[in-house]
Design a protein around this motif. Sequence first.
Motif, PDB file in Angstrom:
ATOM      1  N   ALA A 198      -0.712  11.671  -9.835  1.00 53.18           N
ATOM      2  CA  ALA A 198      -0.639  10.368  -9.175  1.00 53.18           C
ATOM      3  C   ALA A 198       0.527  10.323  -8.191  1.00 53.18           C
ATOM      4  CB  ALA A 198      -0.502   9.252 -10.212  1.00 53.18           C
ATOM      5  N   LYS A 199       1.659  10.879  -8.586  1.00 49.99           N
ATOM      6  CA  LYS A 199       2.826  10.914  -7.702  1.00 49.99           C
ATOM      7  C   LYS A 199       2.546  11.755  -6.457  1.00 49.99           C
ATOM      8  CE  LYS A 199       6.208  10.238 -11.373  1.00 49.99           C
ATOM      9  NZ  LYS A 199       7.286  10.865 -12.161  1.00 49.99           N
ATOM     10  N   GLU A 200       1.867  12.877  -6.633  1.00 48.59           N
ATOM     11  CA  GLU A 200       1.500  13.704  -5.478  1.00 48.59           C
ATOM     12  C   GLU A 200       0.546  12.958  -4.553  1.00 48.59           C
ATOM     13  OE1 GLU A 200       0.015  17.561  -6.546  1.00 48.59           O
ATOM     14  OE2 GLU A 200       1.755  17.985  -7.822  1.00 48.59           O
ATOM     15  N   ASP A 201      -0.421  12.269  -5.136  1.00 46.11           N
ATOM     16  CA  ASP A 201      -1.365  11.495  -4.330  1.00 46.11           C
ATOM     17  C   ASP A 201      -0.659  10.375  -3.571  1.00 46.11           C
ATOM     18  OD1 ASP A 201      -3.651  12.952  -4.946  1.00 46.11           O
ATOM     19  OD2 ASP A 201      -4.115  11.729  -6.705  1.00 46.11           O
ATOM     20  N   LEU A 202       0.302   9.725  -4.218  1.00 44.15           N
ATOM     21  CA  LEU A 202       1.035   8.652  -3.555  1.00 44.15           C
ATOM     22  C   LEU A 202       1.851   9.201  -2.386  1.00 44.15           C
ATOM     23  CD1 LEU A 202       1.758   5.692  -3.425  1.00 44.15           C
ATOM     24  CD2 LEU A 202       3.577   6.130  -5.096  1.00 44.15           C
ATOM     25  N   ALA A 203       2.462  10.356  -2.565  1.00 45.85           N
ATOM     26  CA  ALA A 203       3.215  10.976  -1.468  1.00 45.85           C
ATOM     27  C   ALA A 203       2.282  11.334  -0.319  1.00 45.85           C
ATOM     28  CB  ALA A 203       3.946  12.221  -1.971  1.00 45.85           C
ATOM     29  N   ALA A 204       1.093  11.840  -0.641  1.00 43.81           N
ATOM     30  CA  ALA A 204       0.116  12.161   0.397  1.00 43.81           C
ATOM     31  C   ALA A 204      -0.360  10.900   1.106  1.00 43.81           C
ATOM     32  CB  ALA A 204      -1.069  12.911  -0.213  1.00 43.81           C
ATOM     33  N   ALA A 205      -0.497   9.793   0.367  1.00 48.62           N
ATOM     34  CA  ALA A 205      -0.905   8.523   0.980  1.00 48.62           C
ATOM     35  C   ALA A 205       0.156   8.041   1.964  1.00 48.62           C
ATOM     36  CB  ALA A 205      -1.148   7.470  -0.102  1.00 48.62           C
ATOM     37  N   LYS A 206       1.407   8.128   1.563  1.00 48.33           N
ATOM     38  CA  LYS A 206       2.497   7.712   2.456  1.00 48.33           C
ATOM     39  C   LYS A 206       2.521   8.568   3.711  1.00 48.33           C
ATOM     40  CE  LYS A 206       5.582   5.914  -1.106  1.00 48.33           C
ATOM     41  NZ  LYS A 206       6.861   6.115  -1.823  1.00 48.33           N
ATOM     42  N   ASN A 207       2.345   9.868   3.529  1.00 48.24           N
ATOM     43  CA  ASN A 207       2.323  10.784   4.671  1.00 48.24           C
ATOM     44  C   ASN A 207       1.167  10.460   5.609  1.00 48.24           C
ATOM     45  OD1 ASN A 207       3.197  13.062   6.193  1.00 48.24           O
ATOM     46  ND2 ASN A 207       1.639  14.313   5.199  1.00 48.24           N
ATOM     47  N   GLY A 208      -0.013  10.235   5.061  1.00 42.92           N
ATOM     48  CA  GLY A 208      -1.170   9.892   5.877  1.00 42.92           C
ATOM     49  C   GLY A 208      -0.962   8.597   6.639  1.00 42.92           C
ATOM     50  N   LEU A 209      -0.357   7.620   5.980  1.00 46.11           N
ATOM     51  CA  LEU A 209      -0.082   6.343   6.632  1.00 46.11           C
ATOM     52  C   LEU A 209       0.881   6.521   7.801  1.00 46.11           C
ATOM     53  CD1 LEU A 209      -0.554   3.288   6.553  1.00 46.11           C
ATOM     54  CD2 LEU A 209       1.406   3.135   4.996  1.00 46.11           C
ATOM     55  N   GLU A 210       1.943   7.293   7.579  1.00 49.36           N
ATOM     56  CA  GLU A 210       2.927   7.531   8.636  1.00 49.36           C
ATOM     57  C   GLU A 210       2.321   8.248   9.841  1.00 49.36           C
ATOM     58  OE1 GLU A 210       5.958   9.681   6.560  1.00 49.36           O
ATOM     59  OE2 GLU A 210       6.726   7.882   5.563  1.00 49.36           O
ATOM     60  N   GLN A 211       1.319   9.093   9.590  1.00 47.49           N
ATOM     61  CA  GLN A 211       0.690   9.851  10.670  1.00 47.49           C
ATOM     62  C   GLN A 211      -0.511   9.129  11.277  1.00 47.49           C
ATOM     63  OE1 GLN A 211      -0.048  13.940   9.662  1.00 47.49           O
ATOM     64  NE2 GLN A 211       1.948  14.180   8.694  1.00 47.49           N
TER      65      GLN A 211
END
Length: 79
Positions: free
Chosen positions: A22-35
Amino acid sequence: MQHELNDVGGAEELAGYRLNAAKEDLAAAKNGLEQGFYRTANNRAYYAIFRAISACLALEFKAYKQHSQVIGNFNKDFP
């Protein structure tokens, strides 16, 4: 990696595994949002929540195969 729900240690190990995912997915979500990858960010955020919910249920010695079962039982068990 196979995790079993037949004892407290197994349930805690499975919950920890799911929480880390879940933590990895949340980090990926933040990254996707920023990009600016909003669909990807939304998808990863959904799975972060789903896996966190699944971790909670694992601690209750419960596991489900369908997303609707996970969400429904979480709502029932954790009002």
